[in-house]
Design a protein around this motif. Structure first.
Motif, PDB file in Angstrom:
ATOM      1  N   ARG A  80       0.853  -1.191   0.000  1.00  0.00           N
ATOM      2  CA  ARG A  80       0.000   0.000   0.000  1.00  0.00           C
ATOM      3  C   ARG A  80       0.888   1.240   0.000  1.00  0.00           C
ATOM      4  NH1 ARG A  80      -2.860   3.953   1.864  1.00  0.00           N
ATOM      5  NH2 ARG A  80      -5.126   3.933   1.683  1.00  0.00           N
ATOM      6  N   LEU A  81       0.599   2.157  -0.929  1.00  0.00           N
ATOM      7  CA  LEU A  81       1.425   3.353  -1.063  1.00  0.00           C
ATOM      8  C   LEU A  81       0.669   4.610  -0.635  1.00  0.00           C
ATOM      9  CD1 LEU A  81       2.989   2.668  -4.582  1.00  0.00           C
ATOM     10  CD2 LEU A  81       4.019   2.283  -2.352  1.00  0.00           C
ATOM     11  N   PRO A  82       1.395   5.612  -0.194  1.00  0.00           N
ATOM     12  CA  PRO A  82       0.728   6.865   0.179  1.00  0.00           C
ATOM     13  C   PRO A  82       0.517   7.760  -1.034  1.00  0.00           C
ATOM     14  CG  PRO A  82       3.042   6.992   0.726  1.00  0.00           C
ATOM     15  CD  PRO A  82       2.827   5.637   0.143  1.00  0.00           C
ATOM     16  N   MET A  83       0.194   7.184  -2.153  1.00  0.00           N
ATOM     17  CA  MET A  83      -0.055   7.928  -3.395  1.00  0.00           C
ATOM     18  C   MET A  83      -0.847   7.038  -4.343  1.00  0.00           C
ATOM     19  SD  MET A  83       3.545   7.583  -5.455  1.00  0.00           S
ATOM     20  CE  MET A  83       4.527   8.221  -4.124  1.00  0.00           C
ATOM     21  N   SER A  84      -1.352   7.640  -5.377  1.00  0.00           N
ATOM     22  CA  SER A  84      -2.109   6.885  -6.373  1.00  0.00           C
ATOM     23  C   SER A  84      -1.225   5.793  -6.977  1.00  0.00           C
ATOM     24  CB  SER A  84      -2.590   7.850  -7.457  1.00  0.00           C
ATOM     25  OG  SER A  84      -2.780   7.179  -8.670  1.00  0.00           O
ATOM     26  N   ASP A  85      -1.772   4.589  -7.100  1.00  0.00           N
ATOM     27  CA  ASP A  85      -0.980   3.501  -7.682  1.00  0.00           C
ATOM     28  C   ASP A  85      -0.641   3.774  -9.144  1.00  0.00           C
ATOM     29  OD1 ASP A  85      -3.731   3.274  -7.950  1.00  0.00           O
ATOM     30  OD2 ASP A  85      -3.733   1.111  -8.195  1.00  0.00           O
ATOM     31  N   ASN A 142      -4.565   2.477  -4.590  1.00  0.00           N
ATOM     32  CA  ASN A 142      -3.291   2.868  -3.975  1.00  0.00           C
ATOM     33  C   ASN A 142      -2.419   1.680  -3.553  1.00  0.00           C
ATOM     34  OD1 ASN A 142      -4.315   5.380  -4.383  1.00  0.00           O
ATOM     35  ND2 ASN A 142      -3.793   6.173  -2.362  1.00  0.00           N
ATOM     36  N   GLU A 192      -3.367  11.824  -1.372  1.00  0.00           N
ATOM     37  CA  GLU A 192      -3.004  10.409  -1.421  1.00  0.00           C
ATOM     38  C   GLU A 192      -3.628   9.691  -2.608  1.00  0.00           C
ATOM     39  OE1 GLU A 192      -2.933   9.176   3.106  1.00  0.00           O
ATOM     40  OE2 GLU A 192      -3.195   7.456   1.783  1.00  0.00           O
ATOM     41  N   ARG A 243      -7.072  11.253 -11.352  1.00  0.00           N
ATOM     42  CA  ARG A 243      -6.455   9.968 -11.055  1.00  0.00           C
ATOM     43  C   ARG A 243      -6.667   9.085 -12.277  1.00  0.00           C
ATOM     44  NH1 ARG A 243      -5.917   6.544  -6.431  1.00  0.00           N
ATOM     45  NH2 ARG A 243      -5.973   4.387  -7.109  1.00  0.00           N
TER      46      ARG A 243
END
Lengths: 379, 442
Positions: A317-322, A346, B280, B305
């Protein structure tokens, strides 16, 4: 600007609303577009060791003249080999052009208009896709603690439910049903529906309580097991997978099976895999185990959440859009799988591979975490 | 429960001739009434259809040409589409600013399409496959929420489930949102709870709320499929106390992304009420100037996004745009091959054609180019003059940079007061470059 004809109205509504899956571009094109000189493909859970030596030898020695001749239409020798290995009959196996093809065989064999299939909300998407573009409802049960939830799946059943798909271990979470859970589920279904257990990653599992789907078929005639040569056996480029089940069920599925869809080279290489000593499997397991430890220690040091279960992959899990992480890693020559399409926004899925690829990923990840937000300055 | 399609749509097909005017106007008026427009709104729709049909008969469509008129109900709106094959039509007359052949003036009263636009809330001129379509859209009248909520304090419930709200819950959510957020931060339709319910019921919009065990609404979010590949998100709006607000916000965003994740959506765009909650999950695109009816200027932030992995794509442009595009794509980490369009000696049409979307409620117009032509700059000026006279200040020009010939208009836009403000990745055939008119050239 030419006038175009519209054929939309010819397509059924469920096809009109379905979005085609767009596979990734070839490496040379991707490297050009993302401006990288090398590319580590860590997105498809392929085996970096390649096929076992005997299969590699078969591939190397494949005579070009054999390309001019049709292959065995029903993978005759392979089915016999599997029957011998699992103490079953050759008629209990059906091969397809990758396991994806056998998913379609089963759905086409058992579903008609108004029927539904059940799977999990966050799992391999192809069960859901094939059902939907075939005009059948795909019902999705939520995961529980990142694992298939047997109770939730059973609650989704109605009198039009024909098939339940269980991915064991689950791609992408790596969770699995043990022997007791699977048996309990099959007992509760009690033969009323077909239960498909997709064991694409089963060869990576070393847990003693992991069920052997093949051994359960004799007890549960409604059980269908999927296996593939793409993951552990590293024949993804040749496209070959199969299903196994009771003779009665396989006899029905065979009617929807496209014969001659598995090419001669794939059949020959898969036969070599089945005759292999097993050393290659052990080497791959060792590699996966080592790299899993390296990666998870690194993720711990970065304070990132991850799921590291069974299989040759880790979910992070990342603190940004995957999708942003994907682009930024691509620019550093590392390709991962985004998880938005698996309904895990994410999260990314990383294939465990050779140390150089893992090093490149870890360096790339640290880079993108240093500068998480590209900024809010107007363009 | 959604109504079946057949109860939401009517259509007729007539020859483009004045004699059929009463047929068309009666059809549009009665369809509008049947779909729930009030008598005054149905009358305005009828008047607009009268102007438009006469314009199509006299100026656009050749003799014996056919027009299909389709009326449909899409929850809170009634839409009348006039469509006809694009072969043999008078292309020039497809512009909003087109005058009848007999007129030598620029009197707005001769411009039947602009007259039609004054009677409706939205007018769209567009091309779809081999059809030209002009749509008249009228919103139903809804009472503004007058109820006052007694408890202004944030909700303190600990556990929430994300769910699709029932109509009464949706209305309550709209009232709560108005209570907790500035009016400028919420969509206008939240002020009309009945409208919001109809929007969701139509299937064109979707809503989720965070619901507590006793029915408390802790937050919510609304989205719609704006185009075949673009999802537009409104929210999330969160009404719980501080320590739980992030959990609710994240749950709402993740549920929305997950539900849109296996649809045709390629990109999601959103207008956040509070930017901190978005970093995020979304990437900052840019800001857009918005003039309110009062003339007050406000800046709107846009975030996006990508829903799929970026494969990279080609962007067609002109050299004047290089700096903007290179900076933008570098900042957004989008792999793009920038190619320049060049005059390759093709003969051109005399007349260009613009598509126009007028949003009377927001005083906004969005232009696109449908057909290139020698008169492109004159045509642009005619449109800008018209919008100035109509009091429309928010003027956007969207260029699909995936279509090479469309980029030819970019220098003309830059020369006449437009500036590129942001890029909508994959929102068209390729990326859409959004230009905004900052200074009227006059």
């Amino acid at each position: 600007m030419s006038h175009t004809l519209s054929f939309q109205h010819l397509a059924p509504e469920y096809i009109q609303r379905f979005q085609a899956y767009i596979p990734s571009n070839p490496d040379d094109e991707l490297k050009k577009r993302f401006g990288c000189t090398h590319l580590f493909r860590l997105n498809n859970n392929e085996n970096p060791l390649g096929p076992c030596p005997s299969a590699a030898r078969v591939i190397r020695n494949f005579a070009p003249c054999r390309a001019a001749v049709y292959p065995s239409g029903d993978c005759w020798h392979l089915r016999r080999k599997l029957a011998e290995r699992y103490n079953m009959e050759p008629d209990q196996f059906l091969f397809g052009n990758g396991a994806n093809e056998v998913i379609a065989f089963v759905i086409k064999a058992f579903c008609r208009q108004g029927d539904n299939i059940i799977t999990a909300e966050k799992t391999f998407a192809v069960y859901e896709w094939v059902a939907e573009f075939s005009g059948f409802e795909a019902r999705m049960a939520p995961l529980k603690d990142h694992a298939f939830d047997d109770d939730a799946m059973i609650r989704c059943i109605d009198d039009r439910t024909k098939i339940l798909f269980v991915c064991n271990p689950n791609n992408p979470t790596g969770t699995y049903w043990n022997d007791a859970t699977l048996r309990s589920f099959l007992d509760r279904i009690d033969g009323r529906q077909i239960v498909v257990v997709d064991e694409a990653y089963c060869e990576f599992v070393e847990k003693p309580d992991f069920p052997d789907g093949m051994a359960l078929i004799s007890e549960y005639p409604n059980l269908v097991v999927f296996r593939t040569f793409s993951k552990m056996h590293a024949l993804a480029g040749l496209r070959i997978g199969y299903l196994a089940g009771s003779r009665e069920v396989v006899n029905i599925v065979r009617r929807t099976c496209v014969v001659y869809s598995v090419n001669a080279l794939a059949q020959a290489a898969a036969l070599a895999v089945l005759n292999d000593s097993g050393e290659h499997v052990q080497q791959t397991r060792d590699l996966v185990r080592r790299q899993k430890q390296v990666i998870t220690e690194h993720l711990d040091s970065l304070g990132l959440t991850y799921l590291s279960g069974e299989g040759n992959f880790v979910m992070i899990r990342l603190p940004m859009s995957d999708s942003l992480a994907y682009r930024r890693l691509m620019m550093q020559g590392v390709m991962i799988r985004t998880m938005t399409g698996f309904r895990f926004p994410n999260w990314i899925r990383l294939t465990l591979a050779m140390p150089d690829a893992m090093d490149a990923f870890m360096a790339g990840l640290e880079n993108i975490l240093k500068f998480r937000n590209p900024g809010m300055q107007p363009l | 429960m959604s109504k079946p399609v057949s109860l939401r749509q009517t259509s007729i097909c007539v020859v483009a001739a004045d004699i059929f005017l009463p047929v068309v106007t009666a059809f549009v008026e009665h369809s509008s009434l049947a779909f729930g427009l009030g008598k005054p709104e149905a009358l305005k729709m009828m008047l607009a259809s009268e102007e438009l049909f006469l314009h199509l008969c006299r100026v656009v469509i050749p003799k014996q040409g056919m027009i299909e008129v389709r009326c449909s109900c899409k929850g809170h709106i009634v839409q009348s589409d006039f469509s006809f094959p694009e072969t043999r039509i008078n292309m020039h007359a497809f512009n909003l600013t087109a005058l009848p052949r007999s007129s030598g003036t620029d009197d707005l009263d001769d411009m039947r399409m602009i007259l039609a636009s004054r009677s409706v809330d939205h007018l769209n001129i567009r091309r779809k496959e081999n059809q030209r379509i002009i749509s008249l859209i009228k919103e139903k009248k809804y009472p503004k929420a007058v109820a006052k909520l007694e408890n202004p304090h944030p909700i303190t419930c600990r556990d929430f489930a994300i769910q699709s709200p029932l109509p009464d819950e949706l209305k309550y959510f709209a009232l709560l949102t108005a209570r907790f957020y500035d009016q400028d931060d919420i969509p206008v339709f939240f002020q009309y709870p009945g409208m919001l319910v109809d929007m969701i019921d139509s299937g064109g919009y979707h809503a989720i709320t965070a619901r507590g065990p006793a029915g408390e609404i802790g937050g919510g979010l609304v989205w719609r499929l704006l185009t075949d590949n673009t999802v537009e998100v409104f929210g999330p709006f969160v009404m719980v106390d501080d320590d739980r607000s992030r959990t609710v916000c994240v749950s709402l965003i993740e549920a929305c992304i997950s539900r849109a994740g296996r649809t045709s959506a390629v990109v999601m765009i959103c207008y956040p009420p509070e930017s901190g909650q978005y970093t995020e999950y979304f990437e900052f695109l840019g800001r857009m100037n918005c003039y309110a009816i009062t003339g007050a200027l406000r800046q709107r932030s846009l975030w996006f996004r990508l829903m799929h992995e970026d494969m990279g794509s080609v962007v067609w442009t002109t050299p004047e745009m290089d700096d903007f595009l290179q900076h933008a794509y570098r900042r957004l980490f989008l792999a793009r091959e920038i190619r320049h369009v060049a005059d390759q000696g093709e003969s051109r049409n005399a007349y260009s054609v613009f598509s126009t979307q007028i949003d009377r409620l927001r005083r906004q117009v969005t232009l696109d180019i449908l057909w290139p032509g020698e008169d492109i700059e004159d045509n642009l000026m005619r449109h800008l003059d018209l919008f100035q006279k109509e009091g429309i200040r928010n003027i956007i020009f969207e260029i699909d940079a995936g279509i090479a010939w469309k980029s030819e208009i970019m220098p003309c836009l830059l020369k006449n007061g437009f500036q590129p403000i942001l890029i909508l990745p994959y929102a068209g055939t390729g990326d859409i470059i959004v230009f905004q008119l900052l200074h009227h050239p006059s």
